[in-house]
Write a protein that holds these residues in place. Structure first.
Motif, mmCIF file in Angstrom:
data_model
loop_
_atom_site.group_PDB
_atom_site.id
_atom_site.type_symbol
_atom_site.label_atom_id
_atom_site.label_comp_id
_atom_site.label_asym_id
_atom_site.label_seq_id
_atom_site.Cartn_x
_atom_site.Cartn_y
_atom_site.Cartn_z
ATOM 1 N N ASN A 1 50.058 13.733 -51.563
ATOM 2 C CA ASN A 1 51.446 13.865 -51.989
ATOM 3 C C ASN A 1 52.287 14.360 -50.805
ATOM 4 O OD1 ASN A 1 53.868 14.437 -53.239
ATOM 5 N ND2 ASN A 1 52.896 15.378 -55.027
ATOM 6 N N PRO A 2 53.355 13.645 -50.436
ATOM 7 C CA PRO A 2 54.156 14.071 -49.279
ATOM 8 C C PRO A 2 54.898 15.389 -49.520
ATOM 9 C CG PRO A 2 55.171 12.181 -50.345
ATOM 10 C CD PRO A 2 53.840 12.396 -51.003
ATOM 11 N N LEU A 3 55.022 15.805 -50.775
ATOM 12 C CA LEU A 3 55.692 17.082 -51.055
ATOM 13 C C LEU A 3 54.902 18.273 -50.531
ATOM 14 C CD1 LEU A 3 56.905 16.485 -54.718
ATOM 15 C CD2 LEU A 3 58.283 16.463 -52.640
ATOM 16 N N PHE A 4 53.590 18.116 -50.433
ATOM 17 C CA PHE A 4 52.739 19.220 -50.010
ATOM 18 C C PHE A 4 52.433 19.208 -48.517
ATOM 19 C CE2 PHE A 4 51.188 18.592 -54.512
ATOM 20 C CZ PHE A 4 51.979 19.605 -55.014
ATOM 21 N N LYS A 5 52.952 18.250 -47.768
ATOM 22 C CA LYS A 5 52.664 18.179 -46.343
ATOM 23 C C LYS A 5 53.444 19.209 -45.543
ATOM 24 C CE LYS A 5 50.998 13.528 -45.925
ATOM 25 N NZ LYS A 5 51.068 12.282 -45.221
ATOM 26 N N LYS A 6 54.663 19.489 -45.942
ATOM 27 C CA LYS A 6 55.492 20.444 -45.207
ATOM 28 C C LYS A 6 56.060 21.449 -46.196
ATOM 29 C CE LYS A 6 59.097 20.623 -41.777
ATOM 30 N NZ LYS A 6 58.526 21.126 -40.582
ATOM 31 N N ILE A 7 55.671 22.704 -46.028
ATOM 32 C CA ILE A 7 56.117 23.783 -46.894
ATOM 33 C C ILE A 7 57.083 24.655 -46.093
ATOM 34 C CG2 ILE A 7 55.398 25.711 -48.354
ATOM 35 C CD1 ILE A 7 54.129 23.053 -49.200
ATOM 36 N N GLU B 1 57.589 42.319 -54.345
ATOM 37 C CA GLU B 1 58.408 41.173 -54.727
ATOM 38 C C GLU B 1 58.467 40.140 -53.595
ATOM 39 O OE1 GLU B 1 59.663 44.359 -54.832
ATOM 40 O OE2 GLU B 1 59.372 44.688 -56.982
ATOM 41 N N PHE B 2 58.585 40.620 -52.360
ATOM 42 C CA PHE B 2 58.639 39.720 -51.210
ATOM 43 C C PHE B 2 57.299 39.013 -51.011
ATOM 44 C CE2 PHE B 2 58.575 39.112 -46.476
ATOM 45 C CZ PHE B 2 59.453 38.051 -46.475
ATOM 46 N N GLU B 3 56.205 39.755 -51.128
ATOM 47 C CA GLU B 3 54.880 39.140 -51.016
ATOM 48 C C GLU B 3 54.693 38.112 -52.135
ATOM 49 O OE1 GLU B 3 50.134 40.175 -51.071
ATOM 50 O OE2 GLU B 3 51.559 41.767 -51.481
ATOM 51 N N GLU B 4 55.142 38.443 -53.331
ATOM 52 C CA GLU B 4 55.022 37.509 -54.452
ATOM 53 C C GLU B 4 55.844 36.246 -54.191
ATOM 54 O OE1 GLU B 4 56.406 37.575 -59.053
ATOM 55 O OE2 GLU B 4 55.328 39.343 -58.344
ATOM 56 N N TYR B 5 57.024 36.399 -53.613
ATOM 57 C CA TYR B 5 57.853 35.233 -53.271
ATOM 58 C C TYR B 5 57.118 34.313 -52.295
ATOM 59 C CZ TYR B 5 61.447 32.478 -50.927
ATOM 60 O OH TYR B 5 62.159 31.447 -50.375
ATOM 61 N N ILE B 6 56.512 34.896 -51.273
ATOM 62 C CA ILE B 6 55.781 34.089 -50.295
ATOM 63 C C ILE B 6 54.531 33.476 -50.929
ATOM 64 C CG2 ILE B 6 54.477 34.160 -48.133
ATOM 65 C CD1 ILE B 6 56.490 36.209 -47.114
ATOM 66 N N MET B 7 53.810 34.269 -51.722
ATOM 67 C CA MET B 7 52.572 33.778 -52.322
ATOM 68 C C MET B 7 52.821 32.756 -53.429
ATOM 69 S SD MET B 7 50.262 34.904 -50.451
ATOM 70 C CE MET B 7 48.849 34.327 -51.364
ATOM 71 N N ASN B 8 54.040 32.669 -53.945
ATOM 72 C CA ASN B 8 54.356 31.621 -54.917
ATOM 73 C C ASN B 8 54.277 30.236 -54.273
ATOM 74 O OD1 ASN B 8 54.709 33.201 -57.178
ATOM 75 N ND2 ASN B 8 56.893 33.470 -56.848
ATOM 76 N N HIS B 9 54.359 30.178 -52.953
ATOM 77 C CA HIS B 9 54.214 28.906 -52.247
ATOM 78 C C HIS B 9 52.742 28.558 -52.016
ATOM 79 C CE1 HIS B 9 58.380 29.392 -51.885
ATOM 80 N NE2 HIS B 9 58.558 29.263 -50.608
ATOM 81 N N ALA B 10 51.862 29.535 -52.172
ATOM 82 C CA ALA B 10 50.447 29.346 -51.854
ATOM 83 C C ALA B 10 49.779 28.221 -52.649
ATOM 84 C CB ALA B 10 49.681 30.650 -52.037
ATOM 85 N N PRO B 11 50.043 28.060 -53.948
ATOM 86 C CA PRO B 11 49.369 26.955 -54.654
ATOM 87 C C PRO B 11 49.714 25.572 -54.100
ATOM 88 C CG PRO B 11 50.263 28.504 -56.233
ATOM 89 C CD PRO B 11 50.769 28.911 -54.887
ATOM 90 N N SER B 12 50.880 25.441 -53.495
ATOM 91 C CA SER B 12 51.258 24.131 -52.959
ATOM 92 C C SER B 12 50.772 23.923 -51.521
ATOM 93 C CB SER B 12 52.778 23.958 -53.026
ATOM 94 O OG SER B 12 53.421 24.951 -52.274
ATOM 95 N N SER C 1 42.210 30.206 -45.481
ATOM 96 C CA SER C 1 43.017 29.161 -44.847
ATOM 97 C C SER C 1 44.506 29.358 -45.128
ATOM 98 C CB SER C 1 42.562 27.790 -45.339
ATOM 99 O OG SER C 1 43.407 26.790 -44.860
ATOM 100 N N ILE C 2 44.848 29.715 -46.350
ATOM 101 C CA ILE C 2 46.256 29.960 -46.699
ATOM 102 C C ILE C 2 46.798 31.136 -45.903
ATOM 103 C CG2 ILE C 2 47.753 30.808 -48.553
ATOM 104 C CD1 ILE C 2 46.137 29.012 -50.473
ATOM 105 N N PHE C 3 46.043 32.230 -45.823
ATOM 106 C CA PHE C 3 46.499 33.387 -45.045
ATOM 107 C C PHE C 3 46.651 33.015 -43.575
ATOM 108 C CE2 PHE C 3 44.427 36.208 -48.436
ATOM 109 C CZ PHE C 3 45.618 36.357 -49.107
ATOM 110 N N ASP C 4 45.736 32.208 -43.064
ATOM 111 C CA ASP C 4 45.828 31.766 -41.673
ATOM 112 C C ASP C 4 47.099 30.946 -41.437
ATOM 113 O OD1 ASP C 4 44.638 31.689 -39.048
ATOM 114 O OD2 ASP C 4 44.293 29.555 -39.422
#
Length: 191
Positions: free
Chosen positions: A3-9, A40-51, A165-168
């Motif tokens: 899916n091209p939506l997940f190529k660039k976050i 709250e800030f960490e949660e905002y960033i980690m909300n992108h993690a599933p994608s 990998s996500i943290f990296d």
């Protein structure tokens, strides 16, 4: 086909004197570049993690309205990278402990199975009917004792590697500064 939506976050952050304190823990008295990130800030960033997928690229896009807001960029970037470096090292330690514990359990299980399969049949007389029943019970016990460590070593390691990998990716993500006119400025921070 991926899916091209997940190529660039892209993770968008507004950096200004008014918003910078909301990114950090309000109870942390350390200097700004050493402060902890807020939940709250960490949660905002980690909300992108599933994608974030294996071949995704992650980019932080910082919106600076004034030239004076640029002084907050380095402390924020440093805090984000330090925070996720710590998270990555914790997850790597958990993964190492997971592997060590399961290999130990597998070796211990193999020793128990070898004892029951090798030594116990010699203790029982082959002429008794109890020998075949006990031998079948030992076979079932051997499968049961070996199942969990083998299952964990084969199937349960992938979530650890995915989080590492996500943290990296969050640590090494490039920083792009976007100005008031929404055009990219020439400043990019390398990982």
């Amino acid at each position: 086909m991926s899916n091209p939506l997940f190529k660039k976050i892209n993770i968008f952050l507004k950096v200004s004197e008014e918003t910078i304190d909301s990114y950090f823990n309000a109870n942390d008295p350390a200097p700004i570049y050493k402060r902890q990130l807020s939940q709250e800030f960490e949660e905002y960033i980690m909300n992108h993690a599933p994608s974030i997928k294996r071949y995704s690229t992650v980019t932080y896009k910082l919106n600076c309205v004034n030239e004076s807001d640029r002084e907050f960029i380095d402390p924020l970037v440093h805090a984000i990278r330090r925070h996720f470096s710590l998270k990555k090292s914790i997850k790597e330690a958990e993964f190492k402990k997971f592997k060590r514990r399961n290999w130990f359990l597998l070796v211990f299980s193999l020793l128990v199975v070898m004892f029951f399969q090798g030594v116990m049949p010699y203790l029982l007389n082959m002429e008794h009917r109890i020998h075949s029943a006990f031998s079948n019970a030992i076979d079932v016990f051997s499968w049961v004792i070996l199942w969990k460590p083998i299952e964990k070593l084969i199937f349960y390691w992938n979530p650890f590697l995915k989080e590492i990998s996500i943290f990296d990716k969050l640590i090494n993500a490039p920083i792009i500064i976007v100005g008031e006119k929404k055009e990219k400025m020439a400043v990019e921070y390398a990982a």
